[in-house]
Scaffold this motif. Structure first.
Motif, mmCIF file in Angstrom:
data_model
loop_
_atom_site.group_PDB
_atom_site.id
_atom_site.type_symbol
_atom_site.label_atom_id
_atom_site.label_comp_id
_atom_site.label_asym_id
_atom_site.label_seq_id
_atom_site.Cartn_x
_atom_site.Cartn_y
_atom_site.Cartn_z
ATOM 1 N N SER A 47 0.839 -1.198 0.000
ATOM 2 C CA SER A 47 0.000 0.000 0.000
ATOM 3 C C SER A 47 0.873 1.247 0.000
ATOM 4 O O SER A 47 2.099 1.154 0.045
ATOM 5 N N ASP A 48 0.224 2.386 -0.043
ATOM 6 C CA ASP A 48 0.962 3.649 -0.011
ATOM 7 C C ASP A 48 0.623 4.469 1.229
ATOM 8 O O ASP A 48 0.803 5.682 1.247
ATOM 9 N N ILE A 49 0.138 3.825 2.304
ATOM 10 C CA ILE A 49 -0.299 4.583 3.475
ATOM 11 C C ILE A 49 0.876 5.243 4.208
ATOM 12 O O ILE A 49 0.666 6.176 4.979
ATOM 13 N N PHE A 50 2.107 4.741 3.975
ATOM 14 C CA PHE A 50 3.284 5.358 4.584
ATOM 15 C C PHE A 50 4.050 6.217 3.581
ATOM 16 O O PHE A 50 5.216 6.573 3.815
ATOM 17 N N THR A 81 5.973 11.710 6.600
ATOM 18 C CA THR A 81 5.232 12.928 6.939
ATOM 19 C C THR A 81 3.793 12.835 6.449
ATOM 20 O O THR A 81 3.478 12.092 5.512
ATOM 21 N N GLY A 82 2.927 13.597 7.100
ATOM 22 C CA GLY A 82 1.537 13.695 6.659
ATOM 23 C C GLY A 82 0.744 12.415 6.761
ATOM 24 O O GLY A 82 -0.158 12.166 5.948
ATOM 25 N N LEU A 83 1.042 11.581 7.752
ATOM 26 C CA LEU A 83 0.299 10.328 7.901
ATOM 27 C C LEU A 83 -1.136 10.600 8.336
ATOM 28 O O LEU A 83 -1.407 11.465 9.167
ATOM 29 N N SER A 84 -2.056 9.846 7.787
ATOM 30 C CA SER A 84 -3.453 9.955 8.194
ATOM 31 C C SER A 84 -3.623 9.322 9.569
ATOM 32 O O SER A 84 -2.809 8.495 10.006
ATOM 33 N N LEU A 85 -4.683 9.709 10.247
ATOM 34 C CA LEU A 85 -4.968 9.118 11.554
ATOM 35 C C LEU A 85 -5.194 7.615 11.423
ATOM 36 O O LEU A 85 -4.781 6.836 12.298
ATOM 37 N N LYS A 86 -5.808 7.214 10.328
ATOM 38 C CA LYS A 86 -6.067 5.787 10.094
ATOM 39 C C LYS A 86 -4.766 5.004 9.987
ATOM 40 O O LYS A 86 -4.645 3.898 10.533
ATOM 41 N N ALA A 87 -3.747 5.581 9.329
ATOM 42 C CA ALA A 87 -2.440 4.924 9.205
ATOM 43 C C ALA A 87 -1.756 4.824 10.565
ATOM 44 O O ALA A 87 -1.144 3.796 10.898
ATOM 45 N N LEU A 133 7.556 8.383 13.789
ATOM 46 C CA LEU A 133 7.675 7.889 12.424
ATOM 47 C C LEU A 133 8.345 8.923 11.514
ATOM 48 O O LEU A 133 9.112 8.565 10.617
ATOM 49 N N GLU A 134 8.082 10.180 11.765
ATOM 50 C CA GLU A 134 8.720 11.220 10.962
ATOM 51 C C GLU A 134 10.218 11.284 11.254
ATOM 52 O O GLU A 134 11.039 11.374 10.328
ATOM 53 N N GLU A 135 10.598 11.221 12.521
ATOM 54 C CA GLU A 135 12.004 11.324 12.887
ATOM 55 C C GLU A 135 12.784 10.065 12.525
ATOM 56 O O GLU A 135 13.952 10.146 12.131
ATOM 57 N N SER A 136 12.163 8.906 12.661
ATOM 58 C CA SER A 136 12.868 7.645 12.416
ATOM 59 C C SER A 136 12.808 7.204 10.959
ATOM 60 O O SER A 136 13.760 6.612 10.442
#
Length: 438
Positions: free
Chosen positions: A277-280, A323-329, A316-319
């Motif tokens: 998927s492309d959720i990340f 960026t811009g992850l949805s709440l669902k992700a 997740l952004e730092e590691s």
């Protein structure tokens, strides 16, 4: 004009239909991608399941392996090493004792002052020094008595002291636990690595027939990280982790419950999700790096209770530069963390109950009675900090599993008690116990 108007109307209708078709197609593709994510996570959750009946199978398998390890060397994945510690501190020790705690690159020296009955530990001081690099990387002769070498080295430097005991951190933790509470029968370390030891009857150690101790017992170092059973809920991610590890087919239990590996298992599941998927976003490359997600970070994400899961997004952004992850992700990430942690904690609990069952302290009867005059017998297991202390969800799931396995009546008499500094203070307490014995 009529024909022109009709043409415009038809053209608008075609465009509208095309836009609608594009939107429907996009939504369909999005739905299918999300369905694949749900499928990956659902399958992982199913494979990690630890219902009570499975945990009881793990308990029984642990008992079988313990018996096999006590019967002969090499008879089990569990080494069941004799520590030759047959005396435990009981709170009556007094005097000043020293402990030397050797770690990978550092050395701690502890001075512990004990005040005898009722006084407990009066004072203790700690000094820490780095071990010189040339000593860390140098080779040493094999077959020498380490205690004797230490005594000789101290004597050369004008220190006339005797080494009373040589122990690992799990045995030291048991010593601290028993010093504080005489009902302590086992100790468990669940941190970066994992191990356990317990009090065993001397006559139950078959591989050393004729072994006699004044106390009638001996502490056995299980090296339980190497425990394995077909009843352990192993997934494709565990298999891949093991195949790529430097100790393949070893430390199977440790790879499922210890802090060294929990974050890595989560990382592998998230990487699989990124592949389907492309959720990340474009983070698949970063998620392919082994051990980039450490267990403390995983624990922080798991316990993020903010409405928008802010900490999950930050980590997740730092590691992973996501960026811009949805709440669902973000919720998917938390769910994966929960599955990994719950399995680890419940399997660790099953291991502890396995020890208690082996020595008859699980309420089911056996060679040693788990009851006193018809009542369940109080049993204490010492645990040194690590995941149990610092990771609240791990602690909740472990306590929950102990109740699930034993039932409420028995479980309320099993106490998991945190013990501090088994490797340091515990060693000093054992030195005191043996000195008073002499």
């Amino acid at each position: 004009m009529g024909r022109v108007g009709l043409g415009v109307a038809v053209g608008c209708a075609v465009v509208t239909c095309a836009i609608a078709a594009a939107l429907v197609g996009r939504r369909a593709r999005s739905w299918w991608r999300w369905a694949r994510v749900v499928g990956v996570v659902g399958q992982f959750e199913e494979d990690c399941a630890t219902p009570v009946w499975k945990l009881r199978q793990v308990v029984d398998a642990m008992v079988v392996e313990m018996h096999a390890g006590l019967a002969s060397d090499g008879g089990s994945k569990l080494k069941m090493l004799l520590t030759f510690v047959d005396t435990l501190p009981d709170g009556n020790e007094d005097g000043v004792y020293y402990a030397l705690d050797l770690r990978g690159t550092s050395c701690r020296v502890l001075k512990v002052q004990l005040g005898g009955s009722g006084s407990k530990i009066i004072n203790h001081k700690v000094e820490q020094q780095r071990i010189p690099e040339e000593l860390v990387s140098s080779t040493s002769e094999v077959g020498k008595d380490v205690s004797q070498c230490l005594e000789e080295a101290m004597s050369k430097n004008g220190l006339h002291m005797q080494v009373a005991a040589l122990v690992n951190d799990s045995v030291g933790t048991l010593a601290v636990g028993h010093y504080d509470d005489a009902d302590t029968v086992a100790a468990v370390i669940i941190g970066y690595g994992t191990n356990a030891c317990y009090v065993e009857r001397s006559d139950a150690i078959i591989k050393y027939q004729g072994l006699l101790t004044d106390s009638g017992f001996m502490i056995v170092n299980m090296e339980w990280g190497n425990f394995w059973s077909s009843h352990l809920p192993r997934t494709c991610y565990d298999i891949a982790l093991d195949d790529e590890s430097p100790n393949r087919n070893d430390q199977g239990y440790e790879k499922m419950i210890s802090g060294m590996y929990l974050g890595e298992i989560v990382r592998r599941v998230l990487h699989r999700i990124a592949e389907v998927s492309d959720i990340f976003g474009d983070s698949a490359h970063h998620l392919s790096v082994p051990f980039i997600l450490r267990t403390p970070l995983m624990a922080t994400m798991h316990e993020d209770d903010s409405p928008d899961l802010r900490e999950v997004g930050r980590i997740l952004e730092e590691s992973l530069q996501t960026t811009g992850l949805s709440l669902k992700a973000k919720m998917i990430v938390v769910r994966v963390c929960d599955v990994v942690t719950r399995r680890a904690a419940r399997l660790a609990a099953a291991g502890i109950i396995g020890i208690l069952k082996k020595i008859g302290r699980d309420g089911s009867g056996g060679v040693a009675s788990g009851r006193t005059k018809g009542k369940p017998r109080r049993t204490v297991v010492a645990i040194e900090r690590g995941l149990y202390t610092n990771y609240s969800m791990f602690r909740v799931y472990m306590n929950e599993a102990i109740t699930d396995i034993l039932g409420q009546e028995i479980a309320q008499n099993v106490v998991l008690r945190v013990s501090e500094d088994g490797a340091g203070i515990g060693a000093a307490l054992l030195a005191a116990a043996y000195s008073s014995k002499r």
